[in-house]
Design a protein around this motif. Structure first.
Motif, PDB file in Angstrom:
ATOM      1  N   LYS A 135      -2.805  10.670  -2.137  1.00  0.00           N
ATOM      2  CA  LYS A 135      -3.136   9.792  -1.008  1.00  0.00           C
ATOM      3  C   LYS A 135      -3.660  10.581   0.193  1.00  0.00           C
ATOM      4  O   LYS A 135      -4.630  10.201   0.819  1.00  0.00           O
ATOM      5  N   TRP A 136      -2.996  11.688   0.554  1.00  0.00           N
ATOM      6  CA  TRP A 136      -3.289  12.389   1.809  1.00  0.00           C
ATOM      7  C   TRP A 136      -3.983  13.740   1.612  1.00  0.00           C
ATOM      8  O   TRP A 136      -4.177  14.477   2.581  1.00  0.00           O
ATOM      9  N   GLU A 158       0.837  -1.201   0.000  1.00  0.00           N
ATOM     10  CA  GLU A 158       0.000   0.000   0.000  1.00  0.00           C
ATOM     11  C   GLU A 158       0.873   1.253   0.000  1.00  0.00           C
ATOM     12  O   GLU A 158       1.771   1.388   0.843  1.00  0.00           O
ATOM     13  N   TYR A 159       0.594   2.165  -0.913  1.00  0.00           N
ATOM     14  CA  TYR A 159       1.364   3.401  -1.019  1.00  0.00           C
ATOM     15  C   TYR A 159       1.103   4.284   0.194  1.00  0.00           C
ATOM     16  O   TYR A 159      -0.045   4.578   0.529  1.00  0.00           O
ATOM     17  N   ARG A 160       2.186   4.731   0.890  1.00  0.00           N
ATOM     18  CA  ARG A 160       2.041   5.540   2.105  1.00  0.00           C
ATOM     19  C   ARG A 160       2.509   6.977   1.922  1.00  0.00           C
ATOM     20  O   ARG A 160       2.451   7.762   2.868  1.00  0.00           O
TER      21      ARG A 160
END
Ligand SMILES: [Zn+2]
Length: 493
Positions: free
Chosen positions: A429-430, A203-205
């Motif tokens: 993502k964020w 999973e890309y963080r």
């Protein structure tokens, strides 16, 4: 025969002189690797669009086989942290595997050849940042027997202990990178750092900063301290002022622990518990207490007995200046590192600029005052006009180099330019954390809505702070004005 002997002797003497000179040479700060300036440019990959990870930065893959990484906070009903999660066996870390994808000349993709770096022990690290969804991790490389395994990591010198810092509160993503590098240009040592993109169990963080933990290493890596073996009676050491959430074995109780109201604890970070003996710990405590007693004594600035015999003044001056420039309010109380070789003098090392430049969650910082000059140790140092003069002079000197507005603004712009596609991926993502329900700063008006606004906030802060310091740096001298009794402080022998 006689001439032969003289010849041999002079060769030997020259060799000894060379060894001596090279050992006593100061650290060469000119060789620091600053990634956005020194990274070799890679040819852009034209094959991939946004649907896949295609990056000029190294990719770090951590695999725990699905096991949750321990160290996340456990809350009570009022959202107070009461404990941290543990591994199923009750310990604080779990085993995971780690590999790196970093092509020398080409962009990196998940399908490219990987460099297997073996196993690590991993946990979530940090203090207030443990609440954040994008966690920071501590990793320790281990061999098949579970022992420390020294590994070069993303081009940094071999060591077994590393931090993976995932900027989250700092929406610009560059604060630690920037100030660690600038401190590295000023001081003997500051943690080396490299950007990477992290995946955990596929999973890309997001964008992370691989960071050297502050400790000593082999062959002068990190802090240049004599490396301790268990049978040594004395060695170099490093300690940290912090919250004290460490094993009792690491806590040192020096003089100021009993004599000041500082809430923070002195913790030994080097040598680690494995190489520590009760005798060594006692010796360190006594030596450090001697420095503290000297600094807080009547004769604190006496040439013969005073603090200058114990500390590397330039190191304390630089530590003060970079933390004041950034209003890094924890400095001097928390995440505050002091180290010393034997023989040698105490030096300081910076750590954690994540909340610096007005990102304290609780309240806005006051850019129009100095702060660190009233903290432990500095409160006494500033009573000495010689120390204060050094601070003022060094500030003016740095304003022409790494504290110049032009240098700092370019540093920001060039770093952002270097990272650009990775910043976009990070916020794919964020990015939801820019919306009001994820606001972390109080009062709420301090929260901004876009990356560009946060970048502007950082730049504006620096400009404002420089203007204040330019105007007021001389005012620090009021801490060391002559007093009526001062002349009696000086011992004449
Ligand atoms: Zn590609």
């Amino acid at each position: 025969m006689k001439y032969k002997l003289i010849g041999l002797l002079s060769v030997a003497l020259t060799l000894i002189a060379i060894i001596f000179i090279s050992r006593s040479m100061p650290e060469d700060n000119g060789t620091r690797y600053i990634e956005h300036i020194m990274a070799e440019e890679k040819e852009a990959c034209k094959l991939h669009e946004n649907d896949t990870i295609c990056t000029h930065l190294p990719i770090v893959n951590i695999n725990t086989n699905g096991t949750e990484i321990p160290g996340k906070p456990i809350y009570d009903e009022e959202f107070r942290v009461i404990d941290y999660t543990l591994a199923t066996d009750g310990t604080t870390t779990i085993k995971a595997s780690l590999d790196v994808i970093n092509n020398e000349k080409a962009y990196n993709h998940l399908t490219d050849p990987k460099t297997d770096m073996g196993e690590v022990m991993i946990r979530v690290r940090g203090h207030s940042s443990r609440r954040f969804e994008k966690a920071n991790y501590f990793i320790r490389f281990i061999d098949s027997a579970g022992e420390n395994n020294l590994q070069e990591f993303l081009g940094m010198d071999a060591h077994h202990e590393w931090a993976l810092h995932g900027p989250f509160l700092d929406k610009t993503l560059i604060r630690n990178y920037m100030w660690y590098n600038i401190a590295g240009e000023m001081m003997e040592y500051s943690p080396n750092v490299r950007f990477c993109e992290l995946l955990i169990n596929g999973e890309y963080r997001g964008l992370y900063l691989a960071t050297e933990m502050i400790t000593a290493g082999k062959e002068g890596a990190r802090l240049s301290l004599s490396v301790n073996k268990k049978d040594n009676t004395f060695s170099g050491y490093a300690l940290r002022l912090d919250w004290g959430d460490t094993d009792e074995a690491n806590k040192l109780y020096p003089f100021t622990n009993y004599t000041t109201r500082a809430k923070t604890q002195h913790e030994l970070v080097y040598p680690g518990t494995k190489n520590m003996t009760p005798e060594l710990k006692e010796a360190i405590k006594n030596e450090f207490s001697l420095f503290e007693k000297t600094l807080y004594s009547y004769d604190y600035n006496n040439e013969k007995y005073g603090y200058k015999n114990y500390i590397d003044t330039d190191s304390f001056v630089d530590y003060f200046l970079i933390n004041e420039l950034t209003c890094n309010y924890d400095a001097g109380s928390l995440s505050t590192y002091i180290y010393k070789d034997t023989p040698g003098k105490y030096k300081m090392c910076v750590w954690d600029f994540n909340s610096a430049c007005d990102l304290y969650q609780e309240s806005a910082v006051v850019t129009e005052s100095f702060n660190l000059n009233s903290r432990l140790y500095f409160q006494m140092l500033f009573m000495d006009d010689e120390f204060t003069d050094k601070v003022v002079n060094r500030y003016h000197e740095l304003r022409k180099t790494v504290f110049s507005e032009e240098y700092l603004m370019n540093f920001i712009d060039d770093t952002v330019e270097y990272l650009k596609p990775a910043i976009k991926r990070n916020y794919d993502k964020w990015g939801y954390t820019f919306s009001p329900e994820y606001d972390l700063l109080h009062p709420s008006g301090r929260n901004l809505r876009t990356y560009e606004e946060y970048l502007m906030q950082l730049k504006d802060f620096i400009k404002k702070r420089l203007a204040f310091m330019d105007e007021n740096i001389e005012s620090l001298k009021q801490n060391s004005t002559e007093s009526k009794t001062k002349k009696y402080n000086e011992v004449s022998d």
